[in-house]
Design a protein around this motif. Structure first.
Motif, mmCIF file in Angstrom:
data_model
loop_
_atom_site.group_PDB
_atom_site.id
_atom_site.type_symbol
_atom_site.label_atom_id
_atom_site.label_comp_id
_atom_site.label_asym_id
_atom_site.label_seq_id
_atom_site.Cartn_x
_atom_site.Cartn_y
_atom_site.Cartn_z
ATOM 1 N N THR A 78 0.767 -1.541 0.239
ATOM 2 C CA THR A 78 0.504 0.523 0.161
ATOM 3 C C THR A 78 0.721 0.989 0.157
ATOM 4 O O THR A 78 1.943 1.150 0.641
ATOM 5 C CB THR A 78 -0.795 -0.115 1.371
ATOM 6 O OG1 THR A 78 0.094 0.313 2.430
ATOM 7 C CG2 THR A 78 -1.761 -1.020 1.422
ATOM 8 N N TRP A 79 0.333 2.128 -0.343
ATOM 9 C CA TRP A 79 0.737 3.142 -0.522
ATOM 10 C C TRP A 79 1.416 3.808 0.952
ATOM 11 O O TRP A 79 2.834 4.786 0.711
ATOM 12 C CB TRP A 79 -0.164 4.334 -1.096
ATOM 13 C CG TRP A 79 0.778 6.028 -1.372
ATOM 14 C CD1 TRP A 79 1.915 6.382 -2.503
ATOM 15 C CD2 TRP A 79 0.843 7.279 -0.374
ATOM 16 N NE1 TRP A 79 2.193 7.645 -1.443
ATOM 17 C CE2 TRP A 79 1.662 8.358 -1.020
ATOM 18 C CE3 TRP A 79 -0.419 7.243 0.988
ATOM 19 C CZ2 TRP A 79 1.785 9.936 0.233
ATOM 20 C CZ3 TRP A 79 0.299 8.855 1.477
ATOM 21 C CH2 TRP A 79 0.672 9.706 0.995
ATOM 22 N N ARG B 240 -2.713 10.566 -2.053
ATOM 23 C CA ARG B 240 -1.596 9.366 -1.693
ATOM 24 C C ARG B 240 -0.970 9.500 -2.157
ATOM 25 O O ARG B 240 -0.359 8.896 -3.149
ATOM 26 C CB ARG B 240 -2.685 8.318 -1.678
ATOM 27 C CG ARG B 240 -3.766 8.178 -0.787
ATOM 28 C CD ARG B 240 -4.719 6.368 -1.287
ATOM 29 N NE ARG B 240 -3.804 5.777 -1.081
ATOM 30 C CZ ARG B 240 -4.001 4.526 -1.585
ATOM 31 N NH1 ARG B 240 -4.392 4.784 -2.920
ATOM 32 N NH2 ARG B 240 -2.614 3.700 -0.899
ATOM 33 N N SER B 241 0.182 10.590 -2.340
ATOM 34 C CA SER B 241 1.369 10.478 -3.577
ATOM 35 C C SER B 241 2.619 11.401 -2.563
ATOM 36 O O SER B 241 1.937 12.365 -2.032
ATOM 37 C CB SER B 241 1.112 11.610 -4.625
ATOM 38 O OG SER B 241 1.970 12.250 -5.168
ATOM 39 N N PHE C 207 5.796 8.636 -6.563
ATOM 40 C CA PHE C 207 5.401 7.521 -5.415
ATOM 41 C C PHE C 207 3.676 7.769 -5.889
ATOM 42 O O PHE C 207 3.140 8.009 -4.665
ATOM 43 C CB PHE C 207 5.719 7.555 -4.053
ATOM 44 C CG PHE C 207 7.425 6.520 -4.192
ATOM 45 C CD1 PHE C 207 7.814 5.797 -3.991
ATOM 46 C CD2 PHE C 207 8.460 7.888 -4.379
ATOM 47 C CE1 PHE C 207 9.133 5.932 -3.682
ATOM 48 C CE2 PHE C 207 9.623 8.127 -4.062
ATOM 49 C CZ PHE C 207 9.796 6.224 -4.008
ATOM 50 N N GLY D 44 0.134 5.945 -4.793
ATOM 51 C CA GLY D 44 -0.882 5.375 -4.965
ATOM 52 C C GLY D 44 -1.825 4.143 -5.497
ATOM 53 O O GLY D 44 -2.585 5.618 -6.797
ATOM 54 N N THR E 140 1.487 0.077 -5.271
ATOM 55 C CA THR E 140 1.850 1.130 -5.340
ATOM 56 C C THR E 140 2.832 2.162 -6.879
ATOM 57 O O THR E 140 3.798 0.980 -6.826
ATOM 58 C CB THR E 140 2.613 2.266 -4.278
ATOM 59 O OG1 THR E 140 1.778 1.789 -2.977
ATOM 60 C CG2 THR E 140 3.749 3.204 -4.240
#
Length: 199
Positions: free
Chosen positions: A15-16, A90-91, A113, A115, A123
């Motif tokens: 996961t991120w 989610r970055s 990076f 998600g 990811t």
């Protein structure tokens, strides 16, 4: 920027949030012994909830033998790493560049990076780099060497990230047992005293 360009995309089955945690815990690791130090120079949370950071990293930078004859001596390279963490999207975006030996070789790297919305447990890492040299008459072989070195270091970097992820997974595997034992002890203690609250 004139010089060599590198681009890659990699999907990691984590996961991120796990990758983000591992990113901050990458060093030290057995695959990145060339990274000597890391220091936080600046960190701030903005009004729109972005985490901005600037770090200074010190790395070794050995030249090929033919270049050592022209530029003798051991070299430490100082790297600036700027990063932006966007929890809402989610970055994590990083931008790194060397601040010394820039005429000999300048390496600028941008990494994202992200998600995966359709695949929450994956990811995607998108990495770009630009390698240039200002040494007249030798810029091309120096850039070729820099690109080859960058490719090699990215393999080590990914192994280092995977090493940090593995350590996190091992730690999380231990926590459930610890939590169960703590829960048991808390239940026993609650018969005689008020449970302690944590914020």
């Amino acid at each position: 920027m004139i010089g060599k360009h590198f681009f890659s995309e990699t999907d990691i089955k984590s996961t991120w949030e796990q990758v983000l945690t591992a990113f901050w815990q990458r060093y030290p690791n057995p695959y990145s012994t060339h990274v000597l130090t890391e220091d936080v120079l600046f960190r701030e949370v903005t009004s729109d909830n972005l985490l901005l950071s600037r770090r200074l990293l010190t790395k070794t930078n050995r030249l090929p033998r033919w270049a050592e004859r022209i530029f003798p001596g051991k070299r430490s390279v100082y790297i600036i790493e700027d990063s932006v963490v966007d929890l809402g999207n989610r970055s994590l975006m990083t931008l790194t560049w060397n601040v010394n030996h820039a005429k000999l070789m300048r390496v600028v790297e941008r990494c994202v990076f992200a998600g995966e919305r359709d695949r929450p447990v994956w990811t995607r890492i998108t990495r770009e780099a630009w390698i240039s040299s200002g040494v007249f008459g030798l810029s091309r072989p120096i850039q070729e060497f820099g690109l080859a070195r960058f490719r090699s270091n990215q393999v080590k970097s990914m192994k280092g990230l995977e090493h940090a992820l593995s350590n996190l997974q091992k730690a999380s595997a231990v926590c459930p047992g610890d939590s169960a034992e703590k829960h048991k002890n808390t239940n026993s203690a609650s018969k005689t005293q008020k449970p302690q609250q944590y914020i």
